[in-house]
Design a protein around this motif. Structure first.
Motif, PDB file in Angstrom:
ATOM      1  N   GLY A 136      32.405  41.163  34.220  1.00 39.96           N
ATOM      2  CA  GLY A 136      33.546  41.874  34.792  1.00 39.96           C
ATOM      3  C   GLY A 136      33.549  43.364  34.846  1.00 39.96           C
ATOM      4  N   PRO A 195      32.846  45.693  38.700  1.00 38.97           N
ATOM      5  CA  PRO A 195      34.105  45.088  39.349  1.00 38.97           C
ATOM      6  C   PRO A 195      33.470  44.301  40.762  1.00 38.97           C
ATOM      7  N   TYR A 204      31.132  41.391  40.202  1.00 33.52           N
ATOM      8  CA  TYR A 204      31.671  40.153  39.804  1.00 33.52           C
ATOM      9  C   TYR A 204      32.571  39.744  40.687  1.00 33.52           C
ATOM     10  N   LYS A 205      33.454  40.343  41.709  1.00 34.69           N
ATOM     11  CA  LYS A 205      34.289  39.760  42.631  1.00 34.69           C
ATOM     12  C   LYS A 205      33.554  39.096  43.722  1.00 34.69           C
ATOM     13  N   SER A 209      32.140  38.835  27.408  1.00 34.00           N
ATOM     14  CA  SER A 209      32.826  40.227  27.849  1.00 34.00           C
ATOM     15  C   SER A 209      33.564  41.067  26.831  1.00 34.00           C
ATOM     16  N   VAL A 227      38.261  44.693  29.425  1.00 29.80           N
ATOM     17  CA  VAL A 227      37.747  44.339  30.440  1.00 29.80           C
ATOM     18  C   VAL A 227      38.481  42.955  31.118  1.00 29.80           C
ATOM     19  N   ARG A 260      42.069  44.030  32.577  1.00 30.35           N
ATOM     20  CA  ARG A 260      42.157  44.716  33.694  1.00 30.35           C
ATOM     21  C   ARG A 260      41.388  43.967  34.951  1.00 30.35           C
ATOM     22  N   GLN A 261      40.913  42.811  34.793  1.00 33.15           N
ATOM     23  CA  GLN A 261      40.116  41.985  35.725  1.00 33.15           C
ATOM     24  C   GLN A 261      40.998  40.747  36.218  1.00 33.15           C
ATOM     25  N   ASP A 262      40.615  40.143  37.254  1.00 28.25           N
ATOM     26  CA  ASP A 262      41.395  38.891  37.924  1.00 28.25           C
ATOM     27  C   ASP A 262      40.725  37.797  37.307  1.00 28.25           C
ATOM     28  N   VAL A 263      40.958  37.381  36.200  1.00 30.57           N
ATOM     29  CA  VAL A 263      40.413  36.298  35.282  1.00 30.57           C
ATOM     30  C   VAL A 263      40.754  34.833  36.002  1.00 30.57           C
ATOM     31  N   TRP A 271      38.032  34.151  38.099  1.00 23.96           N
ATOM     32  CA  TRP A 271      36.963  33.582  37.236  1.00 23.96           C
ATOM     33  C   TRP A 271      37.362  32.091  37.345  1.00 23.96           C
TER      34      TRP A 271
END
Length: 423
Positions: free
Chosen positions: A240, A243, A246-247, A266, A270, A273-276, A279
């Motif tokens: 992640g 960005p 991984y997106k 990870s 991280v 602040r990411q779109d888990v 995931w």
């Protein structure tokens, strides 16, 4: 045709069990493109060598180039592998690659009794080292030469030579019906490098992030899926952190509908602040966090992550349907949580599983450079036995018994070993 054999030496650590085949498969694909005939012998799976009459070069991979704190410092099992290679293919030139050859090349050359060592990332050192030997050139990294071989270029590289391996023979923690178990698991490495500066962490891929093309990563995953692999582990040090990569990767996994589950590793900040949720939609069913200790920010190792942020990241993963895991590291310098025993209560309260490591002072890390001489009579170690003794003395002088803490932690029900044993 020139023949090269890759020999994977004995190694007890699970991450090594997975990554070493990936390193070998990458190197084998490059050499096969050169017209070299390659065979692989993973001694952890079979004590018998492949039925090949003779090989020109035998590449012994000593250990994984992994960030995990513990890898074998005792070269005894690898030395046994070298001796077996000598008996099996007496005419072969033996080349050692891996972190041992990279960090202490002279000691590794001497202690293993190999003909050559090559420095650099394991797959790159193998490819460049073999090419030099077959062309009659000196191998870079041995005295009087110095330097490290450059990484392989994966922008236009062949896919790993998975046909040389039984991918279903390699295992890690996987998931069935929401429960963790040990099962067959493939390995993916999409982005090499880590921009964080934890001083205890061994970073063989460097501090600059190097993503391979997303389409290549997806092609590797598809190729493994076609060979019966339905679980994957992403070895990327901080999933992640890049960005865009991984997106695009997760979007691609959703679009391909490969019907596989995967996990990775990870950091708490991280995850937050990411779109888990993306995931999870892409198949992520487990994620490791480098938690280390609730007081890691107070240990002076460059990891300023408070316990409340680790807890928030674990809960965020759980909300998304991703099983959280936490790496715990015992023995960081002056760790208040170790000194007080708080680390045990903290681990027991984690809303997820935890894995356990102990600090090893490893060559190639800033913390080793800072402390090693103090635990070796004022001089930097010149042999692997001296390197191992540095960590032993460090643990002996630690203000509390790290062995006692270890025993208390491994009795907890959310320790990953107990969870998998229960299943």
């Amino acid at each position: 045709m020139t023949s090269v054999s890759f020999v994977v030496a004995d190694d007890e650590f699970e991450r090594d069990f997975l990554q070493l085949p990936l390193d070998v498969a990458n190197a084998a694909a490059f050499l096969a493109r050169d017209g070299v005939d390659v065979v692989v012998w993973d001694r952890r799976l079979s004590g018998e060598a492949p039925r090949v009459d003779a090989v020109d070069v035998a590449v012994v991979v000593t250990a994984i180039a992994d960030r995990a704190q513990c890898y074998p410092l005792d070269l005894g099992p690898v030395r046994t592998a070298v001796e077996q290679v000598r008996r099996t293919w007496p005419g072969a030139t033996v080349l050692a690659v891996g972190p041992h050859a990279t960090q202490l090349p002279t000691a590794t050359l001497r202690e293993l009794g190999v003909d050559h060592v090559a420095r650099g990332e394991a797959d790159a050192a193998a490819v460049h080292g073999v090419r030099e030997l077959l062309s009659g050139k000196p191998v870079l990294g041995e005295l009087p030469l110095s330097g490290t071989y450059p990484p392989l270029d994966f922008d236009a590289a062949p896919l790993p030579a998975y046909d040389l391996l039984d991918l279903t023979a390699y295992t890690a923690e996987t998931f069935t019906g929401g429960r963790v178990r040990r099962g067959p698991c493939g390995m993916v490495l999409g982005v090499r490098g880590c921009t964080y500066g934890c001083t205890f962490c061994h970073l063989p891929f460097g501090t600059r992030m190097r993503p391979e093309p997303v389409e290549r990563t997806l092609a590797e995953i598809t190729a493994m899926r076609e060979r019966g692999v339905d679980s994957l582990f992403f070895l990327d040090y901080v999933f992640g952190l890049h960005p865009t990569f991984y997106k695009e990767l997760c979007t691609g996994l959703v679009g391909r509908g490969l019907d596989l589950g995967w996990s990775g590793q990870s950091r708490a900040e991280v995850v937050l602040r990411q779109d888990v949720d993306l995931w999870a939609a892409a198949g992520c069913n487990g994620m490791w966090l480098g938690a280390e200790s609730p007081a890691v920010a107070e240990t002076g190792v460059g990891k300023r992550v408070p316990a409340e942020k680790i807890d928030a990241a674990i809960r965020r993963l759980s909300t998304a349907g991703i099983t959280p895991f936490a790496f715990i590291l015992l023995g960081l310098p002056g760790d208040p949580a170790c000194l007080s025993g708080e680390v045990v209560d903290w681990a027991a309260s984690l809303p997820g599983y935890f894995g356990l490591n102990q600090l090893f002072l490893r060559p190639g890390t800033p913390l080793y450079d800072e402390l090693a001489a103090d635990y070796n009579g004022g001089a930097m170690p010149a042999s692997w036995a001296e390197v191992e003794a540095v960590t032993r003395r460090y643990r002996e002088r630690y203000p509390v018994s790290l062995d006692d803490l270890w025993q208390r932690l491994v009795k907890l029900p959310n320790y990953i070993g107990n969870a998998m044993a229960a299943v």
